[in-house]
Design a protein around this motif. Structure first.
Motif, PDB file in Angstrom:
ATOM      1  N   MET A   1      79.283 -50.807  39.127  1.00  0.00           N
ATOM      2  CA  MET A   1      77.924 -50.468  39.518  1.00  0.00           C
ATOM      3  C   MET A   1      77.314 -49.513  38.502  1.00  0.00           C
ATOM      4  O   MET A   1      77.922 -48.513  38.119  1.00  0.00           O
ATOM      5  CB  MET A   1      77.906 -49.809  40.895  1.00  0.00           C
ATOM      6  CG  MET A   1      78.429 -50.675  42.023  1.00  0.00           C
ATOM      7  SD  MET A   1      77.460 -52.176  42.279  1.00  0.00           S
ATOM      8  CE  MET A   1      75.871 -51.496  42.726  1.00  0.00           C
ATOM      9  N   GLU A   3      75.422 -46.669  37.797  1.00  0.00           N
ATOM     10  CA  GLU A   3      75.010 -45.516  38.591  1.00  0.00           C
ATOM     11  C   GLU A   3      74.450 -44.399  37.723  1.00  0.00           C
ATOM     12  O   GLU A   3      74.578 -43.213  38.033  1.00  0.00           O
ATOM     13  CB  GLU A   3      76.191 -45.018  39.431  1.00  0.00           C
ATOM     14  CG  GLU A   3      76.670 -46.070  40.435  1.00  0.00           C
ATOM     15  CD  GLU A   3      77.658 -45.544  41.452  1.00  0.00           C
ATOM     16  OE1 GLU A   3      77.535 -45.891  42.628  1.00  0.00           O
ATOM     17  OE2 GLU A   3      78.557 -44.769  41.048  1.00  0.00           O
ATOM     18  N   SER A   8      75.387 -45.842  44.363  1.00  0.00           N
ATOM     19  CA  SER A   8      75.275 -47.037  45.198  1.00  0.00           C
ATOM     20  C   SER A   8      76.363 -47.046  46.265  1.00  0.00           C
ATOM     21  O   SER A   8      77.525 -46.771  45.969  1.00  0.00           O
ATOM     22  CB  SER A   8      75.402 -48.301  44.338  1.00  0.00           C
ATOM     23  OG  SER A   8      74.391 -48.339  43.344  1.00  0.00           O
ATOM     24  N   ASP A   9      75.970 -47.369  47.486  1.00  0.00           N
ATOM     25  CA  ASP A   9      76.918 -47.481  48.590  1.00  0.00           C
ATOM     26  C   ASP A   9      77.369 -48.938  48.680  1.00  0.00           C
ATOM     27  O   ASP A   9      76.602 -49.813  49.072  1.00  0.00           O
ATOM     28  CB  ASP A   9      76.260 -47.046  49.892  1.00  0.00           C
ATOM     29  CG  ASP A   9      77.219 -47.118  51.083  1.00  0.00           C
ATOM     30  OD1 ASP A   9      78.411 -47.406  50.859  1.00  0.00           O
ATOM     31  OD2 ASP A   9      76.771 -46.891  52.218  1.00  0.00           O
ATOM     32  N   THR A  10      78.607 -49.218  48.332  1.00  0.00           N
ATOM     33  CA  THR A  10      79.121 -50.589  48.342  1.00  0.00           C
ATOM     34  C   THR A  10      80.149 -50.806  49.451  1.00  0.00           C
ATOM     35  O   THR A  10      80.801 -51.834  49.480  1.00  0.00           O
ATOM     36  CB  THR A  10      79.771 -50.935  46.989  1.00  0.00           C
ATOM     37  OG1 THR A  10      80.915 -50.102  46.789  1.00  0.00           O
ATOM     38  CG2 THR A  10      78.791 -50.740  45.842  1.00  0.00           C
ATOM     39  N   ALA A  11      80.296 -49.844  50.336  1.00  0.00           N
ATOM     40  CA  ALA A  11      81.288 -49.957  51.417  1.00  0.00           C
ATOM     41  C   ALA A  11      81.053 -51.226  52.228  1.00  0.00           C
ATOM     42  O   ALA A  11      79.918 -51.614  52.475  1.00  0.00           O
ATOM     43  CB  ALA A  11      81.191 -48.730  52.321  1.00  0.00           C
ATOM     44  N   LEU A  13      83.396 -52.466  50.194  1.00  0.00           N
ATOM     45  CA  LEU A  13      83.952 -52.932  48.921  1.00  0.00           C
ATOM     46  C   LEU A  13      84.166 -51.768  47.960  1.00  0.00           C
ATOM     47  O   LEU A  13      83.372 -50.821  47.919  1.00  0.00           O
ATOM     48  CB  LEU A  13      83.012 -53.958  48.279  1.00  0.00           C
ATOM     49  CG  LEU A  13      82.705 -55.208  49.105  1.00  0.00           C
ATOM     50  CD1 LEU A  13      81.684 -56.077  48.389  1.00  0.00           C
ATOM     51  CD2 LEU A  13      83.980 -55.996  49.369  1.00  0.00           C
ATOM     52  N   LYS A  15      84.318 -50.039  44.193  1.00  0.00           N
ATOM     53  CA  LYS A  15      83.409 -50.159  43.058  1.00  0.00           C
ATOM     54  C   LYS A  15      83.954 -49.379  41.875  1.00  0.00           C
ATOM     55  O   LYS A  15      84.797 -48.484  42.022  1.00  0.00           O
ATOM     56  CB  LYS A  15      82.024 -49.622  43.421  1.00  0.00           C
ATOM     57  CG  LYS A  15      81.980 -48.117  43.662  1.00  0.00           C
ATOM     58  CD  LYS A  15      80.579 -47.614  43.956  1.00  0.00           C
ATOM     59  CE  LYS A  15      80.595 -46.108  44.248  1.00  0.00           C
ATOM     60  NZ  LYS A  15      79.251 -45.590  44.555  1.00  0.00           N
ATOM     61  N   THR A  17      82.257 -47.229  38.771  1.00  0.00           N
ATOM     62  CA  THR A  17      81.008 -46.663  38.284  1.00  0.00           C
ATOM     63  C   THR A  17      80.875 -46.867  36.783  1.00  0.00           C
ATOM     64  O   THR A  17      81.808 -46.610  36.025  1.00  0.00           O
ATOM     65  CB  THR A  17      80.935 -45.155  38.601  1.00  0.00           C
ATOM     66  OG1 THR A  17      80.891 -44.983  40.007  1.00  0.00           O
ATOM     67  CG2 THR A  17      79.695 -44.527  37.976  1.00  0.00           C
ATOM     68  N   SER A  62      74.969 -60.507  35.752  1.00  0.00           N
ATOM     69  CA  SER A  62      74.014 -60.746  36.838  1.00  0.00           C
ATOM     70  C   SER A  62      73.007 -61.851  36.550  1.00  0.00           C
ATOM     71  O   SER A  62      72.357 -62.344  37.474  1.00  0.00           O
ATOM     72  CB  SER A  62      73.262 -59.455  37.164  1.00  0.00           C
ATOM     73  OG  SER A  62      72.579 -58.976  36.023  1.00  0.00           O
TER      74      SER A  62
END
Length: 250
Positions: A1, A3, A8-11, A13, A15, A17, A62
């Protein structure tokens, strides 16, 4: 992610950084200002630092469209192929690549290149890429070496085995859908539930409009030809107007 600007909250999952601080912690310093899009190989180094025991690592950026029907063929190809490097159009070309020219200063062939956004590499190749990137940052900091050049250069230097994505999956990764340009419209590609092919680069309608209005990308009618041809009528009408407006203000 990424950052760099916000967490970023990926909970639930996990991650990894991506930031200057995270890269500095693994010895990647002196990066160019545009490293965020120019140095995609940094994702590999961070992944290996957090998960060091894998034999292979894969990256899907992406702007790659991977349809559900194409997932299993891609995984099967990755699982059965033992090449150190898998990437589209990987190998020598008739002339030096724009962002591979700096390889010459490292005694490597600048005509080598690839398409990086969907790739898979072995751990030994990853280590060679990291060494090459560090060497380039230290010895030739002004050389504009992108991620494609680093992968191609490391393959050369280490004599690693390669497999082209288009050879492994000829029905899914031909130049018709998987290349560096022109872009494809996400909304049009995703509308086909039977689609199996891999697409790159893929961009959303709102992103195209934003880029036209801000001049973020040099989007012309020719460059957007596939998007304009595939877009639903209302979107095509809007995009045609935005292109006209951008050309008129140029």
């Amino acid at each position: 992610m990424d950052e760099r600007e916000q967490i970023s909250d990926t909970a639930p999952l996990a991650k990894i950084t991506i930031s200057e601080e995270a890269l500095s912690a693994i010895g990647m310093t002196g990066l160019p200002k545009n490293w965020g899009w120019f140095c995609g190989d940094m994702c590999y180094y961070l992944a290996a630092a957090h998960f060091p025991r894998y034999k292979y690592y894969a990256l899907i950026e992406s702007d790659v469209y991977l349809p559900e029907a194409g997932v299993q063929p891609l995984l099967s190809a990755f699982e059965t192929c033992r090449a150190d490097a898998i990437a589209a159009q990987l190998g020598p070309t008739p002339s030096p690549k724009k962002y591979s020219k700096g390889l010459a200063a490292l005694d490597l062939d600048p005509a080598w290149g690839c398409i990086f956004p969907l790739s898979r590499i072995s751990r030994p190749l990853l280590n060679e890429m990291r060494t090459l990137r560090r060497e380039a940052l230290l010895k030739t900091p002004r050389a504009k070496l992108n991620d494609e050049a680093v992968l191609a250069g490391a393959v050369q230097r280490g004599g690693f085995s390669v497999a082209r994505l288009e050879d492994l999956l000829p029905a899914l990764a031909s130049k018709e859908t998987f290349d560096t340009n022109p872009p494809h419209l996400f909304e049009a590609v995703a509308a086909d539930v039977h689609e199996r092919r891999l697409y790159h680069p893929v961009v959303m309608f709102d992103t195209v409009v934003h880029r036209l209005r801000t001049g973020e990308k040099n989007y012309t009618r020719h460059r957007l030809r596939k998007i304009l041809r595939a877009a639903p009528k209302p979107m095509r009408k809007t995009l045609t107007k935005e292109v006209s407006d951008s050309e008129g203000s140029a």
